[in-house]
Design a protein around this motif. Sequence first.
Motif, PDB file in Angstrom:
ATOM      1  N   GLU A  53      -5.084  -6.440  -4.255  1.00 25.37           N
ATOM      2  CA  GLU A  53      -6.240  -7.324  -4.442  1.00 25.37           C
ATOM      3  C   GLU A  53      -5.813  -8.763  -4.662  1.00 25.37           C
ATOM      4  OE1 GLU A  53     -10.266  -7.700  -7.246  1.00 25.37           O
ATOM      5  OE2 GLU A  53      -8.848  -6.017  -7.493  1.00 25.37           O
ATOM      6  N   GLU A  54      -4.810  -8.996  -5.512  1.00 26.59           N
ATOM      7  CA  GLU A  54      -4.349 -10.368  -5.760  1.00 26.59           C
ATOM      8  C   GLU A  54      -3.777 -10.988  -4.502  1.00 26.59           C
ATOM      9  OE1 GLU A  54      -1.668 -10.501  -8.995  1.00 26.59           O
ATOM     10  OE2 GLU A  54      -3.105  -9.755 -10.493  1.00 26.59           O
ATOM     11  N   GLU A  72       0.826  -1.202   0.000  1.00 29.86           N
ATOM     12  CA  GLU A  72       0.000   0.000   0.000  1.00 29.86           C
ATOM     13  C   GLU A  72       0.861   1.253   0.000  1.00 29.86           C
ATOM     14  OE1 GLU A  72      -2.472  -0.485   3.410  1.00 29.86           O
ATOM     15  OE2 GLU A  72      -4.074  -1.480   2.291  1.00 29.86           O
ATOM     16  N   GLU A 124       2.020   1.966  -3.251  1.00 25.78           N
ATOM     17  CA  GLU A 124       0.896   2.205  -4.144  1.00 25.78           C
ATOM     18  C   GLU A 124       0.727   1.059  -5.151  1.00 25.78           C
ATOM     19  OE1 GLU A 124       1.348   6.033  -5.905  1.00 25.78           O
ATOM     20  OE2 GLU A 124       1.062   7.118  -4.022  1.00 25.78           O
ATOM     21  N   ASP A 140      -1.213  -2.708  -6.154  1.00 22.87           N
ATOM     22  CA  ASP A 140      -2.527  -3.327  -6.014  1.00 22.87           C
ATOM     23  C   ASP A 140      -2.421  -4.529  -5.082  1.00 22.87           C
ATOM     24  OD1 ASP A 140      -5.091  -4.148  -6.212  1.00 22.87           O
ATOM     25  OD2 ASP A 140      -5.003  -4.725  -8.322  1.00 22.87           O
TER      26      ASP A 140
END
Length: 264
Positions: free
Chosen positions: A232-233, A225, A228, A230
């Motif tokens: 989600e995976e 995070e 920056e 992702d």
Amino acid sequence: MSARVLLLMEIGAGPLPAVTPVQVRHASWVPAVHVAAEIAQLVVAVAPVANGVVLTWPSSLHSAAVYVIEQGETADGPWTEIARTSSPRYTFNSTGTGPWHFRLHTNVRGRVGPETLVEGSPALSPTEESLEELQRQLEEERVKRFQEDAENAAKAASDLLNLALLQEQALQAERAARELAVAAAVIRLDAIDDDAIISPGEKPQLITDVQAIHDIYPRLRQQMELAELDVEELDDAYNGLISYLAELNSPVPWNDTSGNTHIT
């Protein structure tokens, strides 16, 4: 107290009365001679001003003190009285350039205190050359401060860059270590998958690996995070693993070392 001699004259019949001695009486007080307090020497401060000087000194303790100011052509005189004042301050004005010599003393009802000698010169008006020199010094100081600020900023930027590089190296090292751990885990999972059974001998290492995943997941997610990236995976993979392990409970759960667990 001395005795008084009385002369008695006969003015009638009969003997004269006896002389009565005078009784000495002792007083309860002793007369004292008044001694006037000493007159202290003045401590004079000289402050230059435009076209003159200001002389100041502490006030005398004597209520009737008068301060006498004299001016001399040299430090040795001759002296001319220029003022008498009851104020502990005197402003001397002159169009000359000085230095001027002054002699001051305190006079208390005719008693004269010790003399104090001082000298002073007027405040010099700035010349064009002195203003130019002052401007040059200010410019040098401004340039010096600018250079120092630039050097400090460059050093701060360099330190920040070095810190970022160190953090990047640490992240890369941690990422490499995780990849090695994952590769080792994949090898172990492949071995488990060959016979579709998790044996009691394979479970301790599997339990350790799963616990390591539990421990590293929050930190890895936070780092992604901050970068920056992702997540989600990552979340899907983690949640899928937890759900899959929850289904491995036949005939005993996957983390129960008392028996085998079949892989479904």
